[in-house]
Motif scaffolding. Structure first.
Motif, PDB file in Angstrom:
ATOM      1  N   LEU A   8       0.842  -1.202   0.000  1.00 23.57           N
ATOM      2  CA  LEU A   8       0.000   0.000   0.000  1.00 23.57           C
ATOM      3  C   LEU A   8       0.878   1.253   0.000  1.00 23.57           C
ATOM      4  O   LEU A   8       1.770   1.386   0.839  1.00 23.57           O
ATOM      5  N   PRO A   9       0.646   2.173  -0.921  1.00 28.34           N
ATOM      6  CA  PRO A   9       1.466   3.382  -1.023  1.00 28.34           C
ATOM      7  C   PRO A   9       1.537   4.157   0.292  1.00 28.34           C
ATOM      8  O   PRO A   9       0.499   4.488   0.887  1.00 28.34           O
ATOM      9  N   ASP A  86      -6.935   0.117   1.995  1.00 25.54           N
ATOM     10  CA  ASP A  86      -7.030   1.210   1.025  1.00 25.54           C
ATOM     11  C   ASP A  86      -8.503   1.389   0.652  1.00 25.54           C
ATOM     12  O   ASP A  86      -9.077   0.543  -0.034  1.00 25.54           O
ATOM     13  N   ASN A  88      -9.639   4.152  -0.967  1.00 26.72           N
ATOM     14  CA  ASN A  88      -9.712   5.181  -2.014  1.00 26.72           C
ATOM     15  C   ASN A  88     -10.042   4.531  -3.353  1.00 26.72           C
ATOM     16  O   ASN A  88      -9.182   3.858  -3.945  1.00 26.72           O
ATOM     17  N   GLU A  90     -10.075   5.619  -6.183  1.00 29.14           N
ATOM     18  CA  GLU A  90      -9.204   6.080  -7.291  1.00 29.14           C
ATOM     19  C   GLU A  90      -7.826   5.409  -7.234  1.00 29.14           C
ATOM     20  O   GLU A  90      -7.012   5.591  -8.136  1.00 29.14           O
ATOM     21  N   SER A  91      -7.571   4.676  -6.149  1.00 33.39           N
ATOM     22  CA  SER A  91      -6.230   4.111  -5.944  1.00 33.39           C
ATOM     23  C   SER A  91      -6.063   2.784  -6.685  1.00 33.39           C
ATOM     24  O   SER A  91      -7.006   1.988  -6.784  1.00 33.39           O
ATOM     25  N   ALA A  92      -4.844   2.542  -7.134  1.00 34.78           N
ATOM     26  CA  ALA A  92      -4.553   1.264  -7.825  1.00 34.78           C
ATOM     27  C   ALA A  92      -4.646   0.081  -6.858  1.00 34.78           C
ATOM     28  O   ALA A  92      -4.820  -1.066  -7.298  1.00 34.78           O
ATOM     29  N   THR A  93      -4.532   0.370  -5.564  1.00 35.35           N
ATOM     30  CA  THR A  93      -4.615  -0.712  -4.569  1.00 35.35           C
ATOM     31  C   THR A  93      -5.928  -0.649  -3.792  1.00 35.35           C
ATOM     32  O   THR A  93      -6.022  -1.142  -2.663  1.00 35.35           O
ATOM     33  N   PHE A  94      -6.945  -0.021  -4.388  1.00 35.03           N
ATOM     34  CA  PHE A  94      -8.258   0.082  -3.746  1.00 35.03           C
ATOM     35  C   PHE A  94      -8.750  -1.294  -3.284  1.00 35.03           C
ATOM     36  O   PHE A  94      -8.710  -2.260  -4.068  1.00 35.03           O
ATOM     37  N   GLY A 115      -6.135   8.705   4.846  1.00 34.06           N
ATOM     38  CA  GLY A 115      -6.897   8.166   3.719  1.00 34.06           C
ATOM     39  C   GLY A 115      -7.100   6.668   3.771  1.00 34.06           C
ATOM     40  O   GLY A 115      -7.803   6.098   2.923  1.00 34.06           O
ATOM     41  N   TYR A 116      -6.495   5.997   4.764  1.00 31.87           N
ATOM     42  CA  TYR A 116      -6.702   4.555   4.913  1.00 31.87           C
ATOM     43  C   TYR A 116      -7.635   4.288   6.096  1.00 31.87           C
ATOM     44  O   TYR A 116      -7.704   5.084   7.023  1.00 31.87           O
TER      45      TYR A 116
END
Ligand SMILES: Cc1cn([C@H]2C[C@H](O)[C@@H](COP(=O)(O)OP(=O)(O)O[C@H]3O[C@H](C)C(=O)[C@H](O)[C@H]3O)O2)c(=O)[nH]c1=O
Length: 184
Positions: A8-9, A86, A88, A90-94, A115-116
């Motif tokens: 996760l970023p 995650d 979000n 919009e996130s790649a790791t949603f 945001g997490y």
């Protein structure tokens, strides 16, 4: 200290340097400059929290909607399975999550950026759980994700955890996203 990136970023595992001797141990649990430089924590912390829980308790999965908090979490006594999700869209790791055991044996910390959703389950008889937050508590801004959401699929170590009243009624991920978009 050692910093381990996760899938996760921005969510990183921090292993402080531990100085052990015949008396016990010493470690620096936070250092603004080093945590910024080595762990990428750019935000300032404004509030410290401490909770104590008994075995089988699960607190989470929580977040604040408009005042999202970054959290540097650690365990001073006992052990937990600590989880970040995650949420979000919009996130790649949603929808993905990270689960890490934090204990007074491994001295590991987890940094979870704003945001997490965050929560933990207690593995030891009791746990003293401490964390630094990058924004204040706004009770009216609190929200949550169902701890047992099948879309996320966290493998908690307990089947029927002890939950607060509010933690029993949070929505699953799809419903949460609709609620946050104002479409439900
Ligand atoms: C979070 C918080 C709570 N409170 C008061 C409100 C309640 O009267 C009482 C217990 O609150 P709550 O049941 O929400 O506590 P937790 O279930 O441990 O909540 C925390 O659990 C997960 C793991 C998190 O990541 C959050 O930091 C936080 O939501 O403490 C405060 O006065 N200030 C605070 O910052």
């Amino acid at each position: 200290m050692n910093v381990i990136q996760t899938r996760l970023p921005g969510v990183v595992i921090i292993e402080p340097r531990v100085f052990g001797d015949h008396r016990g141990f010493f470690l620096e649990s936070f250092s603004a400059e080093r945590y910024k430089q080595d762990a990428g924590i750019e935000l300032d912390f404004v509030q410290d929290n401490h909770s104590r829980s008994v075995k089988g308790v699960l607190r989470g999965l929580h977040f604040q909607k408009n005042h999202p908090q970054g959290k540097l979490v650690s365990v001073s006594r006992g052990a937990v399975l600590d989880v970040a999700v995650d949420i979000n869209p919009e996130s790649a790791t949603f929808g993905e999550h990270v689960a890490v055991e934090l204990s007074d044996d491994n001295h590991r910390q987890l940094y979870i950026p704003p945001g997490y959703a965050h929560g933990f389950c207690v593995l030891s008889d009791t746990v003293d759980f401490s964390y630094k937050c990058t924004d204040y508590y706004y009770p009216e801004d609190e929200a949550g994700l169902a701890w047992n959401c099948p879309e996320v699929g966290i493998e908690w170590p307990v089947e029927t955890p002890a939950l607060s009243e509010k933690d029993q009624h949070y929505p699953g991920l799809s419903e949460l996203v609709n609620q946050l978009k104002g479409t439900s």
